[in-house]
Scaffold this motif. Structure first.
Motif, mmCIF file in Angstrom:
data_model
loop_
_atom_site.group_PDB
_atom_site.id
_atom_site.type_symbol
_atom_site.label_atom_id
_atom_site.label_comp_id
_atom_site.label_asym_id
_atom_site.label_seq_id
_atom_site.Cartn_x
_atom_site.Cartn_y
_atom_site.Cartn_z
ATOM 1 N N ALA A 48 0.834 -1.211 0.000
ATOM 2 C CA ALA A 48 0.000 0.000 0.000
ATOM 3 C C ALA A 48 0.861 1.249 0.000
ATOM 4 O O ALA A 48 0.629 2.190 -0.779
ATOM 5 N N THR A 49 1.865 1.274 0.864
ATOM 6 C CA THR A 49 2.738 2.449 0.959
ATOM 7 C C THR A 49 3.497 2.669 -0.342
ATOM 8 O O THR A 49 3.550 3.788 -0.860
ATOM 9 N N ARG A 50 4.077 1.611 -0.891
ATOM 10 C CA ARG A 50 4.883 1.748 -2.110
ATOM 11 C C ARG A 50 4.028 2.192 -3.294
ATOM 12 O O ARG A 50 4.505 2.947 -4.153
ATOM 13 N N SER A 51 2.791 1.753 -3.346
ATOM 14 C CA SER A 51 1.928 2.089 -4.487
ATOM 15 C C SER A 51 1.150 3.376 -4.285
ATOM 16 O O SER A 51 0.427 3.815 -5.181
ATOM 17 N N GLY A 52 1.287 3.977 -3.090
ATOM 18 C CA GLY A 52 0.532 5.194 -2.810
ATOM 19 C C GLY A 52 -0.939 4.932 -2.573
ATOM 20 O O GLY A 52 -1.779 5.812 -2.807
ATOM 21 N N SER A 53 -1.267 3.727 -2.108
ATOM 22 C CA SER A 53 -2.653 3.358 -1.849
ATOM 23 C C SER A 53 -2.849 3.132 -0.354
ATOM 24 O O SER A 53 -1.923 3.284 0.438
ATOM 25 N N SER A 54 -4.044 2.734 0.010
ATOM 26 C CA SER A 54 -4.329 2.349 1.390
ATOM 27 C C SER A 54 -4.363 0.829 1.479
ATOM 28 O O SER A 54 -4.505 0.130 0.465
ATOM 29 N N VAL A 55 -4.257 0.306 2.691
ATOM 30 C CA VAL A 55 -4.355 -1.137 2.890
ATOM 31 C C VAL A 55 -5.725 -1.630 2.430
ATOM 32 O O VAL A 55 -5.848 -2.725 1.861
ATOM 33 N N GLY A 56 -6.762 -0.821 2.644
ATOM 34 C CA GLY A 56 -8.099 -1.188 2.200
ATOM 35 C C GLY A 56 -8.186 -1.390 0.704
ATOM 36 O O GLY A 56 -8.888 -2.289 0.227
ATOM 37 N N VAL A 57 -7.470 -0.548 -0.042
ATOM 38 C CA VAL A 57 -7.458 -0.693 -1.500
ATOM 39 C C VAL A 57 -6.781 -2.003 -1.892
ATOM 40 O O VAL A 57 -7.240 -2.713 -2.797
ATOM 41 N N VAL A 58 -5.671 -2.335 -1.234
ATOM 42 C CA VAL A 58 -4.993 -3.603 -1.528
ATOM 43 C C VAL A 58 -5.945 -4.766 -1.313
ATOM 44 O O VAL A 58 -6.089 -5.655 -2.161
ATOM 45 N N TYR A 59 -6.654 -4.766 -0.169
ATOM 46 C CA TYR A 59 -7.566 -5.865 0.141
ATOM 47 C C TYR A 59 -8.777 -5.899 -0.785
ATOM 48 O O TYR A 59 -9.398 -6.948 -0.975
ATOM 49 N N ARG A 60 -9.121 -4.767 -1.370
ATOM 50 C CA ARG A 60 -10.239 -4.742 -2.304
ATOM 51 C C ARG A 60 -9.945 -5.625 -3.512
ATOM 52 O O ARG A 60 -10.842 -6.290 -4.045
ATOM 53 N N TYR A 61 -8.697 -5.632 -3.945
ATOM 54 C CA TYR A 61 -8.318 -6.412 -5.120
ATOM 55 C C TYR A 61 -7.688 -7.752 -4.766
ATOM 56 O O TYR A 61 -7.808 -8.719 -5.531
ATOM 57 N N PHE A 62 -7.004 -7.808 -3.629
ATOM 58 C CA PHE A 62 -6.294 -9.020 -3.235
ATOM 59 C C PHE A 62 -6.587 -9.312 -1.766
ATOM 60 O O PHE A 62 -6.075 -8.617 -0.881
ATOM 61 N N PRO A 63 -7.402 -10.327 -1.475
ATOM 62 C CA PRO A 63 -7.799 -10.580 -0.088
ATOM 63 C C PRO A 63 -6.668 -11.024 0.823
ATOM 64 O O PRO A 63 -6.791 -10.935 2.043
ATOM 65 N N ASN A 64 -5.563 -11.493 0.235
ATOM 66 C CA ASN A 64 -4.413 -11.898 1.029
ATOM 67 C C ASN A 64 -3.149 -11.847 0.173
ATOM 68 O O ASN A 64 -3.229 -11.652 -1.047
ATOM 69 N N ILE A 65 -2.014 -12.021 0.819
ATOM 70 C CA ILE A 65 -0.738 -11.961 0.104
ATOM 71 C C ILE A 65 -0.638 -13.074 -0.929
ATOM 72 O O ILE A 65 -0.090 -12.883 -2.023
ATOM 73 N N GLN A 66 -1.174 -14.243 -0.622
ATOM 74 C CA GLN A 66 -1.116 -15.355 -1.559
ATOM 75 C C GLN A 66 -1.786 -14.997 -2.883
ATOM 76 O O GLN A 66 -1.256 -15.282 -3.967
ATOM 77 N N SER A 67 -2.958 -14.365 -2.822
ATOM 78 C CA SER A 67 -3.669 -14.002 -4.049
ATOM 79 C C SER A 67 -2.903 -12.943 -4.832
ATOM 80 O O SER A 67 -2.895 -12.954 -6.069
ATOM 81 N N LEU A 68 -2.238 -12.037 -4.136
ATOM 82 C CA LEU A 68 -1.432 -11.016 -4.812
ATOM 83 C C LEU A 68 -0.241 -11.657 -5.516
ATOM 84 O O LEU A 68 0.073 -11.338 -6.670
ATOM 85 N N LEU A 69 0.425 -12.587 -4.831
ATOM 86 C CA LEU A 69 1.569 -13.276 -5.427
ATOM 87 C C LEU A 69 1.145 -14.094 -6.636
ATOM 88 O O LEU A 69 1.852 -14.132 -7.655
ATOM 89 N N LYS A 70 -0.004 -14.741 -6.553
ATOM 90 C CA LYS A 70 -0.475 -15.529 -7.688
ATOM 91 C C LYS A 70 -0.791 -14.635 -8.883
ATOM 92 O O LYS A 70 -0.529 -15.009 -10.030
ATOM 93 N N ALA A 71 -1.346 -13.469 -8.621
ATOM 94 C CA ALA A 71 -1.626 -12.532 -9.713
ATOM 95 C C ALA A 71 -0.332 -12.049 -10.358
ATOM 96 O O ALA A 71 -0.250 -11.909 -11.586
ATOM 97 N N LEU A 72 0.684 -11.794 -9.541
ATOM 98 C CA LEU A 72 1.969 -11.360 -10.077
ATOM 99 C C LEU A 72 2.631 -12.485 -10.868
ATOM 100 O O LEU A 72 3.216 -12.257 -11.936
ATOM 101 N N ALA A 73 2.528 -13.712 -10.368
ATOM 102 C CA ALA A 73 3.075 -14.860 -11.089
ATOM 103 C C ALA A 73 2.363 -15.052 -12.424
ATOM 104 O O ALA A 73 2.993 -15.370 -13.438
#
Length: 207
Positions: A48-73
């Motif tokens: 959130a900090t690096r992207s200039g977003s809020s933690v809430g915004v991150v969770y809106r698209y990715f409910p957990n770190i695993q889902s974010l990593l899978k999207a990046l992969a």
């Protein structure tokens, strides 16, 4: 009251496009952080900090770190296959040239794409969780099998499909080792992989 032109532009911009741009920003931030701190050091608050977003915004698209990593992969895999399709028509006159093009496409991403060396196509994530579907290496094995059979006329067989899957696993291990301590890739492991690929193709071309 007249709104500024920038506000009008934002309001007129399709929601879908804004969402895609936000997701890209989050994935870019995660990739940079993986290079900096490793996969285990990745947190939603840092993304959130690096992207200039809020933690809430991150969770809106990715409910957990695993889902974010899978999207990046998944993005890594998409960029790899896109680059592969760009390289092969111009450079690969035979099966060996095609498979060397596969290696070259991987090397380009490993040297230039943030987060790729650590995450690759996501099997490193799948190893930590129970997975219901085959991983990326299985998908790549099928892609390479189809390529060699349809374009370079290797004889299709269960043995060929299995051997290519073994080759992909070996290649993944060697390339991962090549970049573990060397951001440019240890050429000894890369050269040995090319030798293994050439030996594999010579065996199947002769059959």
């Amino acid at each position: 009251m007249n709104l500024p032109a920038t506000a009008l532009s934002v309001r007129a911009e399709p929601v879908q496009q804004r969402s895609a741009e936000r997701i890209t920003s989050l994935l870019d931030a995660a990739a940079e952080l993986i290079d900096q701190n490793g996969i285990d050091g990745l947190t939603t608050s840092d993304v959130a900090t690096r992207s200039g977003s809020s933690v809430g915004v991150v969770y809106r698209y990715f409910p957990n770190i695993q889902s974010l990593l899978k999207a990046l992969a998944a993005r890594n895999l998409d960029r790899f296959t896109t680059r592969l399709h760009e390289l092969l028509p111009a450079s690969a006159a035979d099966a060996l040239g095609a498979m060397n093009g596969v290696v070259d496409a991987y090397l380009e991403l490993a040297r230039t794409e943030p987060g790729f060396r650590a995450l690759r196509f996501g099997d490193v994530i799948d190893d930590r969780f129970i997975r219901e579907n085959p991983g990326a290496t299985s998908a790549l094995s099928k892609l390479f099998t189809d390529l060699l059979v349809t374009r370079y006329e290797l004889s299709p067989s269960d043995e060929l499909a299995f051997d290519i899957e073994v080759l992909v696993e070996i290649g993944d291990a060697l390339l991962h080792r090549a970049f573990r301590y060397d951001a440019a890739g240890d050429e000894r492991y890369i050269a040995r992989l090319r030798e293994i690929v050439a030996d594999f193709l010579s065996q199947h071309s002769a059959s």
